[in-house]
Design a protein around this motif. Sequence first.
Motif, short mmCIF file in Angstrom:
data_model
loop_
_atom_site.label_atom_id
_atom_site.label_comp_id
_atom_site.label_asym_id
_atom_site.label_seq_id
_atom_site.Cartn_x
_atom_site.Cartn_y
_atom_site.Cartn_z
N SER A 1 -28.41 0.82 10.86
CA SER A 1 -28.42 0.51 9.56
C SER A 1 -28.16 -0.45 8.36
O SER A 1 -28.05 -0.66 6.79
N GLY A 2 -27.45 -1.35 8.81
CA GLY A 2 -27.05 -2.47 7.36
C GLY A 2 -28.55 -3.28 7.35
O GLY A 2 -27.89 -3.95 6.20
N LEU A 3 -29.13 -3.72 7.95
CA LEU A 3 -30.67 -4.32 7.80
C LEU A 3 -31.49 -3.42 6.91
O LEU A 3 -32.69 -3.44 6.15
N ASP A 4 -31.39 -2.34 7.85
CA ASP A 4 -31.96 -0.82 7.02
C ASP A 4 -31.61 0.43 7.12
O ASP A 4 -31.96 1.14 8.10
N THR A 5 -32.02 1.27 5.97
CA THR A 5 -31.63 2.94 6.07
C THR A 5 -32.57 3.48 6.87
O THR A 5 -32.59 4.79 7.04
N ARG A 6 -33.48 3.05 6.86
CA ARG A 6 -34.59 4.00 7.64
C ARG A 6 -34.82 3.62 9.58
O ARG A 6 -35.90 3.83 10.02
N ALA A 7 -33.20 2.96 9.62
CA ALA A 7 -33.68 2.61 11.24
C ALA A 7 -33.45 4.15 11.85
O ALA A 7 -32.88 4.63 11.55
N SER A 8 -34.06 3.80 12.97
CA SER A 8 -34.59 4.57 14.18
C SER A 8 -34.58 4.37 15.12
O SER A 8 -33.99 3.50 15.80
N VAL A 9 -33.17 5.67 16.09
CA VAL A 9 -33.00 4.79 17.78
C VAL A 9 -34.08 5.94 18.42
O VAL A 9 -33.55 7.28 17.73
#
Length: 493
Positions: A343-351
């Motif tokens: 999330s520090g790289l991209d708010t659209r991050a997913s796991v």
Amino acid sequence: MREERVVLEHRVDVPAERRETGDLDSAQQDGELLLTTGLRQRTAAAQSAFVRRVAAAGASGLGFGTGLSHPTVPRATVAEAERLGLAVLEVPYETPFIAVNRLVAERIAAEDHSAQRRLVDQHDLLVQALLTGEGLTALLRVLRHACGSEVAVVDRHGSLLAAAPERAGALVEEVRAAELESPDGPGQAGPLRLPVQVDGMVAAYLCLRSAGRAADVLPYAVRLVGLELTRRQAHLAGRRELVSQVVEDIVRDVIAPAAAERRLAAFGLDTTAAHRVVLGCPAPEGEGPAADRRLARLPWLTAGHPDSPEPVLTAVVGRYLVAVLPQNASVDKLARRFGTALSGLDTRASVGIGGCYRGVDGLRWSWFEAQAALTRGPGIHSGDPLNLPRLLLSSPDLPLKQLATEVLRPLTRFDESNNADLVTTLHAYLAADCSVQTVADRLYVHRNTVRYRLDQIERLTGRSLQSMQDRFQLWLALLAAFPDREPAVPRHG
């Protein structure tokens, strides 16, 4: 009146300042020894008042020169100094004030040299401890001896990396509690928490109850901890590069199972036991090498105890963070850690979290389930059990999304131009096992409207909805083009 100042402890006035007035507040500094001949201190009241002003100004002592205006130190001066706890030195006429100044300066210089020598010795001990091969554990033992309190290094997620003594659970719990109270930095209370940077980012914290005698050595200790974590990160980066190659070969099915088992065994992974795959993705497809480089720089790479094997295999494969966990590992904790880092790289991050399976093929299945879970958007998602369409869609070597776009292009263009719902109708029809009545009920339209739309779909796509092969192609195209689309949701009533 002749007065001179000699600064004790860490300051020396050279040459000494001479003052001919009784105003001390404007120039007097804490820790100074004030030298005076008492020329204007003719009465006991003046002598007592002068001592009070010297003490109030923060002087550490009063040097009284005798033999000029006073044969001895006046009794009133001595009595008032004793009452205030101020040291008084008698300086005979034969001893010039500059000699006192020089003596104090030499003593302070000697003390400074001794302090610097002790600091250099402590630096040497820390470096030697780090070079013994025991890593942070040896370094913290030396630091604990220097500061006289428990010390520990925790990563940015609060996990213990090393401590002295090794069982410093109480200190670590206090650090975690302080982190909850003041997540942006050390608070007023609680243990000291000094940030340790790796590659320009905070990766860990050096924690201790008090600096004690080691306050001067702490900045150097922090740098050595950072150096050790950087060394470990470089070691893990090489290890993860090898893991990445194995995992990628398994996913692409370009390696024999026996060879994959041998290569995984070298990293401590037993394929006869059940494992699951967790994938993290910081950005949508298409961001290419830039996203890959950002993943390689993430501070999560320092996670894990520096002096023990990793509890899981971690790697970066393409645009994915990858973790392979044994069945009994806490997948939720690791998934949250992935999410926080990404999330520090991209708010659209997913796991995405895959299922737990045995063997090399099981790792591949778990990968595809985790990959399918990523399509649900930002956040943490668990994958559904694999089916054939999902398995096809998960293959990176098949251009299914592009083919799906071409197959459905006539319908999407028609819908956009005419504000129609042919794609929605097709999706609902195939999901309802080709039941016209079910589609009509679901879309709130007449059955004849459904039939009319189905005729349009066949005419525009050139495919027959009576053919099992054509229906399968259209269904696969819908899954590839709209992986998150719920069936039977019309755009208008």
